[in-house]
Enzyme design. Structure first.
Site, mmCIF file in Angstrom:
data_model
loop_
_atom_site.group_PDB
_atom_site.id
_atom_site.type_symbol
_atom_site.label_atom_id
_atom_site.label_comp_id
_atom_site.label_asym_id
_atom_site.label_seq_id
_atom_site.Cartn_x
_atom_site.Cartn_y
_atom_site.Cartn_z
ATOM 1 N N LYS A 279 20.173 46.118 31.878
ATOM 2 C CA LYS A 279 20.844 47.414 31.760
ATOM 3 C C LYS A 279 19.804 48.509 31.516
ATOM 4 O O LYS A 279 18.743 48.225 30.961
ATOM 5 C CB LYS A 279 21.803 47.401 30.559
ATOM 6 C CG LYS A 279 23.075 46.639 30.779
ATOM 7 C CD LYS A 279 23.993 46.769 29.563
ATOM 8 C CE LYS A 279 25.281 45.992 29.766
ATOM 9 N NZ LYS A 279 26.128 46.508 30.845
ATOM 10 N N ARG A 353 32.889 37.567 32.354
ATOM 11 C CA ARG A 353 33.772 36.684 33.130
ATOM 12 C C ARG A 353 33.217 35.271 33.200
ATOM 13 O O ARG A 353 33.966 34.307 33.312
ATOM 14 C CB ARG A 353 33.996 37.295 34.527
ATOM 15 C CG ARG A 353 32.743 37.476 35.323
ATOM 16 C CD ARG A 353 32.898 38.476 36.468
ATOM 17 N NE ARG A 353 32.758 39.870 36.006
ATOM 18 C CZ ARG A 353 32.869 40.922 36.806
ATOM 19 N NH1 ARG A 353 33.130 40.773 38.087
ATOM 20 N NH2 ARG A 353 32.732 42.147 36.314
HETATM 21 N N1 BES Z 1 29.908 44.574 28.630
HETATM 22 C C1 BES Z 1 29.819 45.146 29.924
HETATM 23 C C2 BES Z 1 30.967 46.125 30.193
HETATM 24 C C3 BES Z 1 30.867 47.464 29.531
HETATM 25 C C4 BES Z 1 29.977 48.407 29.989
HETATM 26 C C5 BES Z 1 31.709 47.775 28.509
HETATM 27 C C6 BES Z 1 29.929 49.644 29.390
HETATM 28 C C7 BES Z 1 31.666 49.020 27.915
HETATM 29 C C8 BES Z 1 30.772 49.965 28.357
HETATM 30 C C9 BES Z 1 29.876 44.055 30.984
HETATM 31 O O1 BES Z 1 29.289 42.867 30.631
HETATM 32 C C10 BES Z 1 29.168 44.574 32.172
HETATM 33 O O2 BES Z 1 27.981 44.778 32.084
HETATM 34 N N2 BES Z 1 29.881 44.798 33.257
HETATM 35 C C11 BES Z 1 29.320 45.320 34.445
HETATM 36 C C12 BES Z 1 29.874 44.533 35.607
HETATM 37 C C13 BES Z 1 29.208 44.845 36.920
HETATM 38 C C14 BES Z 1 27.786 44.322 36.913
HETATM 39 C C15 BES Z 1 30.005 44.221 38.022
HETATM 40 C C16 BES Z 1 29.724 46.782 34.545
HETATM 41 O O3 BES Z 1 30.854 47.111 34.248
HETATM 42 O O4 BES Z 1 28.866 47.589 34.908
HETATM 43 MN MN MN Z 2 27.243 42.818 31.088
#
Ligand code: BES
Ligand code: MN
Ligand code: ZN
Length: 495
Positions: A279, A353
């Site tokens: 990230k 997931r």
């Molecule tokens: N924990 C995150 C989702 C999230 C992001 C929650 C920002 C709250 C604020 C999750 O694990 C994630 O990183 N999801 C990705 C999925 C994508 C790579 C398909 C996302 O939402 O960017």
């Molecule tokens: Mn994630």
């Protein structure tokens, strides 16, 4: 906090602070009228001078009013009497507690018998009072060296209402207190930093919660035990981390052993760096909140045990840390889940997931009546709903409708998104049975589509709480959602 139902005319109530409502355009509530005439018009004088107009959220104190037994009167604006609803009552309470929090008042009395919500009964109001009080009493201090002065208030009382037994009000207040405490437990777990709140810590907390509640028992699965069960998907998330993953299973035994349970399953990523699909740095600290689904499961289990719900419930938490270590999973890796389905991991940041699918397969062995998973799953849910809504997706309309209603009742609201087959092809893979991402569009839906491939045999609903689980900015902190929704749902179920 101690709660009680205290009868008596408002001017005679002995308390450090008596709280009454003022309706909009400065109209006095019945209780405010009584205080006014007993105190040589101290209330109406404030209204006439324009110091309080009765707008929702306004507050004014009157100190040492003559003829009033209470030390202070707190007038709280309650808006239009006719449109008084559960939301406004809830705001009324939180406003009152916010200003009382700053006082050296040990006892507070709410003289609000005449306040009737158009959409809720007196029982709901009583339970909301104690829930809001508990929530107002929480501040995060655990990793601060300067401890905050605790809230001076020790006892809160409520005036009785005609047409409802005191016993019923008493138990409503107890229920709200249990819910408020559970919300705070979830907030605390969420707020703890990732170096404290690890998968092992969540497991320990669950074990100690079960020790203090007779109806609860726990089982903690190690990585070795998960490997034996074939949980290749969950383990692939933990592969890059020095912290061992844990599968936490909490049972609430409130009914006969052969009564099929209800299942709740929480995402417990104690820190989400994104893994190799790292990230960006800005705001990454907030990914300590990526275990808020797990926190809501643990807190809900504690709450339903305290409420002695006469059903069986199994709570499962999939706890892991998502890190980019040398053994971490790489984009393009294919893993095998407990269900036997293979997964192509195209993005290691779509890890929620991956841990949930194995937990959802695991929970099948308990033959649950319904399964609800709770997860901070997608940034897309934040983009869609902001912070007020739990995104809901389900393969069962009856279950979805029930969750929506419980969300309304508890003011922990959900809104449903479609889980249509049209979206399923977005997660097809050339190299495995399913891919773990579906491209940039409809991210909340494709994430749920992924989970739906592992819950085909279940009556299942998914709550994406990415927007609702915590606040950012100056008020940064976990909200404890959706504990009150889950407790409401489980309270309505039968063995
Ligand atoms: N924990 C995150 C989702 C999230 C992001 C929650 C920002 C709250 C604020 C999750 O694990 C994630 O990183 N999801 C990705 C999925 C994508 C790579 C398909 C996302 O939402 O960017
Ligand atoms: Mn994630
Ligand atoms: Zn995550």
């Amino acid at each position: 906090m101690k709660y009680s139902i205290k009868a008596g005319s408002p001017e005679k109530i002995v308390s450090d602070c008596i709280i009454v409502a003022i309706w909009d355009k400065g109209r006095l509530s019945e209780e405010a009228k009584v205080l006014d005439s007993a105190s040589r018009k101290s209330v109406s004088k404030l209204v006439q001078s324009g110091d309080i107009t009765g707008k929702l959220g306004e507050t004014r104190f009157i100190y040492n009013a003559v003829g009033i037994a209470a030390k202070r009167i707190l007038l709280v604006g309650a808006g239009d009497k006719k449109s008084l609803s559960s939301t406004t009552i809830s705001k009324f309470f939180s406003t009152a507690f916010k200003v009382c929090r700053k006082l050296e008042a040990k006892s507070l009395h709410f003289s609000i018998s005449s306040c009737e919500a158009k959409d809720k009964d007196k029982k709901w109001i009583a339970s909301r009072l104690s829930q809001e009080a508990e929530m107002a009493g929480y501040t995060y201090t655990t990793t601060k060296s300067q401890t905050m002065k605790p809230w001076a208030a020790k006892s809160i009382s409520l005036s009785p209402s005609t047409g409802i037994q005191r016993k019923i009000l008493d138990s409503a207040v107890k229920r709200g207190q249990a819910i408020g405490k559970a919300i705070n437990r979830a907030r605390e777990l969420g707020n703890l930093p990732g170096n404290v709140c690890t998968p092992t810590y969540l497991a320990q907390q669950s074990v100690s919660l079960a020790k203090s509640n007779r109806s609860l028992s726990t089982q903690i699965l190690s990585e070795k035990q998960m490997a034996r069960l074939g949980m290749g998907s969950l383990l692939s998330v933990a592969a890059g981390s020095a912290e061992e993953a844990k599968l936490i299973v909490i049972h609430h035994n409130g009914a006969k052993t052969d009564s099929r349970p209800y299942a709740i399953v929480g995402k417990g990523i104690t820190f989400d760096t994104g893994g190799i699909s790292l990230k960006p740095g800005g705001g990454m600290d907030e990914m300590k909140f990526d275990m808020c689904g797990a926190a809501s499961v643990i807190a809900t289990m504690g709450c339903i045990a305290e409420l002695r719900l006469p059903i069986n419930v199994v709570g499962v938490v999939a706890a892991a840390e998502n890190m980019p270590g040398s053994k971490a999973t790489k984009p393009g890796d294919v893993v095998k889940s407990m269900s036997g389905k293979t997964i192509e991991i195209l993005n290691t940041d779509a890890e929620g997931r991956l841990v949930l699918c194995d937990a959802l397969t695991f929970v099948e062995k308990f033959k649950p009546r319904t399964v609800i998973d709770i997860a901070t799953l997608t940034g897309a849910a934040v983009a869609t709903f902001g912070s007020h809504v739990n995104a809901l997706l389900s393969n069962n309309n009856e279950l979805a409708a029930s969750i929506l209603e419980c969300g309304q009742h508890s003011l922990d609201r959900a809104w449903q998104l479609p889980l249509w087959d049209d979206y399923q092809s977005l997660i097809n893979s050339n190299f495995a049975d399913v891919a773990n991402i579906g491209g940039p569009r409809a991210g909340t839906i494709t994430a749920a589509c992924f989970l739906s491939r592992f819950t085909e045999k279940q009556k299942w609903a998914h709550l994406d709480i990415a927007g609702s689980a915590w606040n950012s900015g100056a008020q940064k902190g976990a909200t404890g959602r959706p504990v009150s929704l889950l407790v409401e749902y489980l309270s309505r179920q039968k063995a």
